[in-house]
Design a protein around this motif. Structure first.
Motif, PDB file in Angstrom:
ATOM      1  N   GLY A  23       0.824  -1.213   0.000  1.00  0.00           N
ATOM      2  CA  GLY A  23       0.000   0.000   0.000  1.00  0.00           C
ATOM      3  C   GLY A  23       0.856   1.259   0.000  1.00  0.00           C
ATOM      4  N   GLY A  24       1.962   1.226   0.766  1.00  0.00           N
ATOM      5  CA  GLY A  24       2.883   2.356   0.789  1.00  0.00           C
ATOM      6  C   GLY A  24       3.547   2.579  -0.556  1.00  0.00           C
ATOM      7  N   LEU A  25       3.923   1.484  -1.226  1.00  0.00           N
ATOM      8  CA  LEU A  25       4.551   1.587  -2.544  1.00  0.00           C
ATOM      9  C   LEU A  25       3.589   2.194  -3.564  1.00  0.00           C
ATOM     10  N   LEU A  26       2.321   1.782  -3.524  1.00  0.00           N
ATOM     11  CA  LEU A  26       1.321   2.331  -4.440  1.00  0.00           C
ATOM     12  C   LEU A  26       1.076   3.815  -4.159  1.00  0.00           C
ATOM     13  N   LEU A  27       1.101   4.185  -2.878  1.00  0.00           N
ATOM     14  CA  LEU A  27       0.929   5.590  -2.512  1.00  0.00           C
ATOM     15  C   LEU A  27       2.083   6.432  -3.054  1.00  0.00           C
ATOM     16  N   ILE A  28       3.301   5.929  -2.907  1.00  0.00           N
ATOM     17  CA  ILE A  28       4.471   6.637  -3.427  1.00  0.00           C
ATOM     18  C   ILE A  28       4.373   6.779  -4.949  1.00  0.00           C
ATOM     19  N   TYR A  29       3.954   5.720  -5.601  1.00  0.00           N
ATOM     20  CA  TYR A  29       3.783   5.756  -7.064  1.00  0.00           C
ATOM     21  C   TYR A  29       2.780   6.838  -7.450  1.00  0.00           C
ATOM     22  N   ARG A  30       1.688   6.909  -6.699  1.00  0.00           N
ATOM     23  CA  ARG A  30       0.659   7.919  -7.002  1.00  0.00           C
ATOM     24  C   ARG A  30       1.197   9.326  -6.772  1.00  0.00           C
ATOM     25  N   ILE A  31       1.960   9.518  -5.728  1.00  0.00           N
ATOM     26  CA  ILE A  31       2.539  10.837  -5.440  1.00  0.00           C
ATOM     27  C   ILE A  31       3.470  11.269  -6.573  1.00  0.00           C
ATOM     28  N   ILE A  32       4.318  10.343  -7.010  1.00  0.00           N
ATOM     29  CA  ILE A  32       5.296  10.644  -8.063  1.00  0.00           C
ATOM     30  C   ILE A  32       4.610  11.072  -9.355  1.00  0.00           C
ATOM     31  N   HIS A  33       3.499  10.412  -9.679  1.00  0.00           N
ATOM     32  CA  HIS A  33       2.842  10.657 -10.957  1.00  0.00           C
ATOM     33  C   HIS A  33       1.658  11.619 -10.850  1.00  0.00           C
ATOM     34  N   SER A  34       1.573  12.331  -9.740  1.00  0.00           N
ATOM     35  CA  SER A  34       0.539  13.352  -9.573  1.00  0.00           C
ATOM     36  C   SER A  34       1.086  14.713 -10.006  1.00  0.00           C
ATOM     37  N   PRO A  35       0.227  15.725 -10.153  1.00  0.00           N
ATOM     38  CA  PRO A  35       0.736  17.084 -10.439  1.00  0.00           C
ATOM     39  C   PRO A  35       1.756  17.548  -9.396  1.00  0.00           C
ATOM     40  N   PHE A  36       1.543  17.173  -8.146  1.00  0.00           N
ATOM     41  CA  PHE A  36       2.500  17.497  -7.083  1.00  0.00           C
ATOM     42  C   PHE A  36       3.867  16.908  -7.409  1.00  0.00           C
ATOM     43  N   GLY A  37       3.885  15.652  -7.853  1.00  0.00           N
ATOM     44  CA  GLY A  37       5.136  14.994  -8.206  1.00  0.00           C
ATOM     45  C   GLY A  37       5.824  15.660  -9.385  1.00  0.00           C
ATOM     46  N   GLN A  38       5.036  16.146 -10.346  1.00  0.00           N
ATOM     47  CA  GLN A  38       5.619  16.826 -11.501  1.00  0.00           C
ATOM     48  C   GLN A  38       6.286  18.133 -11.087  1.00  0.00           C
ATOM     49  N   VAL A  39       5.678  18.829 -10.137  1.00  0.00           N
ATOM     50  CA  VAL A  39       6.286  20.065  -9.630  1.00  0.00           C
ATOM     51  C   VAL A  39       7.585  19.744  -8.897  1.00  0.00           C
ATOM     52  N   LEU A  40       7.598  18.644  -8.144  1.00  0.00           N
ATOM     53  CA  LEU A  40       8.822  18.229  -7.449  1.00  0.00           C
ATOM     54  C   LEU A  40       9.961  18.003  -8.433  1.00  0.00           C
ATOM     55  N   LYS A  41       9.652  17.346  -9.539  1.00  0.00           N
ATOM     56  CA  LYS A  41      10.680  17.094 -10.554  1.00  0.00           C
ATOM     57  C   LYS A  41      11.180  18.404 -11.147  1.00  0.00           C
ATOM     58  N   ALA A  42      10.271  19.356 -11.346  1.00  0.00           N
ATOM     59  CA  ALA A  42      10.657  20.658 -11.878  1.00  0.00           C
ATOM     60  C   ALA A  42      11.593  21.380 -10.910  1.00  0.00           C
ATOM     61  N   ILE A  43      11.286  21.304  -9.626  1.00  0.00           N
ATOM     62  CA  ILE A  43      12.139  21.933  -8.601  1.00  0.00           C
ATOM     63  C   ILE A  43      13.498  21.260  -8.564  1.00  0.00           C
ATOM     64  N   ARG A  44      13.495  19.939  -8.688  1.00  0.00           N
ATOM     65  CA  ARG A  44      14.756  19.189  -8.684  1.00  0.00           C
ATOM     66  C   ARG A  44      15.644  19.593  -9.857  1.00  0.00           C
ATOM     67  N   GLU A  45      15.043  19.772 -11.021  1.00  0.00           N
ATOM     68  CA  GLU A  45      15.815  20.070 -12.228  1.00  0.00           C
ATOM     69  C   GLU A  45      16.266  21.529 -12.283  1.00  0.00           C
ATOM     70  N   ASN A  46      15.386  22.448 -11.880  1.00  0.00           N
ATOM     71  CA  ASN A  46      15.732  23.866 -11.982  1.00  0.00           C
ATOM     72  C   ASN A  46      14.913  24.654 -10.965  1.00  0.00           C
ATOM     73  N   GLU A  47      15.441  24.766  -9.756  1.00  0.00           N
ATOM     74  CA  GLU A  47      14.699  25.425  -8.679  1.00  0.00           C
ATOM     75  C   GLU A  47      14.428  26.909  -8.957  1.00  0.00           C
ATOM     76  N   PRO A  48      15.401  27.675  -9.430  1.00  0.00           N
ATOM     77  CA  PRO A  48      15.109  29.102  -9.696  1.00  0.00           C
ATOM     78  C   PRO A  48      13.981  29.290 -10.709  1.00  0.00           C
ATOM     79  N   ARG A  49      13.960  28.431 -11.738  1.00  0.00           N
ATOM     80  CA  ARG A  49      12.896  28.569 -12.741  1.00  0.00           C
ATOM     81  C   ARG A  49      11.539  28.219 -12.138  1.00  0.00           C
ATOM     82  N   ALA A  50      11.494  27.156 -11.325  1.00  0.00           N
ATOM     83  CA  ALA A  50      10.230  26.784 -10.676  1.00  0.00           C
ATOM     84  C   ALA A  50       9.741  27.916  -9.777  1.00  0.00           C
TER      85      ALA A  50
END
Length: 309
Positions: free
Chosen positions: A166-193
Motif C-alpha cells: 500500500g505504501g509503494l502504491l501511494l508513493i507511485y501515485r505521489i510521483i505521478h501526480s501534479p504534485f510529483g511533476q512540480v517536485l521534478k521541476a524543482i529538482r531540475e531547476n529550482e530558480p525557474r520553478a
C-alpha cells in the motif's frame, strides 16, 4: 496521465510473487525485505524526485520503531494502532526537522539532517523508557484489530505485505501526480520553478514530511516484525544504508529502491557468516554498480528496454 502498461504488469507480477513467496522463503526474511523496500522507496521520494539528500532518515525509521514498540509493549495497543502512532510520530518529527532543514541547500541540508538524526540517536540512548543499549525487547504482537491472531509469522506477513505494498502504491501515485511533476521541476531547476510562482519551500517541506512519514511506517512495522526496537534503527549507519539501497537500485526510478533493498537485505541475511566482511562485500558491490550502472541497476535496465522504470 495513465499508468504505463508495463508498470501494471510489474506491480501485478510483484504482488503475485509476494503472495506466493512464503511457500518457499522464510516469512521473517520476506518481511524484512518489505520493510526496507518501503523505507528505500520513501527515501527515494525525497532524493530521487525531490532532489534533497538526507543523511538523517534513520531518525524517522528508528524513532517510529521505538514509539511503535513502546505502544505495543507498555501501553498494550493493538498492532495497527501501534504502527499508526509510530508513523504519526515520524510525521511530526519530519515536520519539525524539515521546517528547519529546508532553509539550507546541498551539503548543508544533508549535514543539518544528520545532526538532528544524531540528536534522536542520543535521546534513544539516554531516555529512561527506550531501554538504552538494550532497546525495547520482547515486543508483543497483540491481536490485530482485537480480532485476528497474528502471532504466527506467516499470518503477520500478509499484514506487513498490505502495509508495504500500500505504501509503494501511494508513493507511485505521489510521483505521478501534479504534485510529483512540480517536485521534478524543482529538482531540475529550482530558480525557474520559483519564477513560475511555485512556493518551492512548501513543496520541499511537503515531500520531506511525506518521506519521513512513510519511512516511519516502515520502521514501526519492522519493530513488530522483529519484536524489537534497538539503537541500530536510529544509528547513522542506517541512514547510509538506505542511501546505498536507493543508489544501487536506481534513484530516479519507481522500482529501483525495491531492487536495491532486496539485494542489500539478501546479502546481510545470507552472508552473515562472513561477519564484518559483509560490509566489505557491500562496498565492493556498490563500487562495481556505480561504475557499471551509473543510473542504478533498474535505471540501466529501463534504458536498455527504452521504458521508464
Amino acid at each position: 496521465m495513465g499508468v504505463p502498461r508495463h508498470h501494471i504488469v510489474i506491480f501485478a507480477g510483484l504482488l503475485v510473487f509476494l503472495v506466493l513467496a512464503p511457500l518457499f522463503l522464510y516469512p521473517v526474511f520476506l518481511m524484512k525485505v518489505l520493510c526496507f523496500a518501503l523505507f528505500a522507496c520513501a527515501f527515494n521520494l525525497l532524493l530521487g524526485y525531490g532532489g534533497l539528500l538526507s543523511f538523517g532518515h534513520a531518525a524517522y525509521f528508528g524513532g517510529a520503531a521505538y514509539v511503535s514498540a513502546h505502544a505495543a509493549k507498555v501501553w498494550g495497543f493493538t498492532p495497527e494502532i501501534s504502527i499508526l502512532l509510530g508513523t504519526g510520530s515520524a510525521a511530526l518529527l519530519g515536520l519539525v526537522i524539515g521546517a528547519l532543514a529546508i532553509r539550507r541547500q546541498g551539503i548543508y541540508f544533508a549535514m543539518v539532517t544528520l545532526a538532528f538524526a544524531q540528536m534522536v540517536y542520543f535521546f534513544a540512548l539516554q531516555a529512561p523508557f527506550t531501554g538504552g543499549e538494550d532497546g525495547i525487547q520482547a515486543v508483543p504482537r497483540n491481536m490485530l484489530f482485537g480480532l485476528f491472531d497474528i502471532s504466527n509469522d506467516t499470518a503477520f506477513y500478509f499484514f506487513v505485505l498490505f502495509i508495504a505494498f500500500g505504501g509503494l502504491l501511494l508513493i507511485y501515485r505521489i510521483i505521478h501526480s501534479p504534485f510529483g511533476q512540480v517536485l521534478k521541476a524543482i529538482r531540475e531547476n529550482e530558480p525557474r520553478a520559483r519564477s513560475l510562482g511555485y512556493h518551492v519551500n512548501r513543496y520541499k517541506l511537503a515531500v520531506f514530511v511525506l518521506s519521513a512519514t512513510l519511512a516511519g511506517a516502515a520502521g514501526a512495522t519492522k519493530a513488530l516484525v522483529f519484536q524489537l526496537a534497538s539503537l541500530t534503527d536510529v544509528h547513522w549507519s542506517m541512514s547510509g544504508e538506505v542511501v546505498l539501497m536507493a543508489l544501487l537500485g536506481g534513484m530516479h526510478t519507481v522500482f529501483g529502491p525495491i531492487m536495491g533493498a532486496a539485494i542489500i537485505v539478501t546479502m546481510q541475511n545470507y552472508f552473515a557468516s562472513f561477519g564484518a566482511w559483509v560490509t566489505v562485500l557491500q562496498g565492493t558491490i556498490f563500487v562495481i554498480a556505480v561504475l557499471m550502472f551509473r543510473e542504478g541497476i533498474v535505471g540501466v535496465l529501463g534504458k536498455w528496454l527504452k521504458k521508464p522504470m
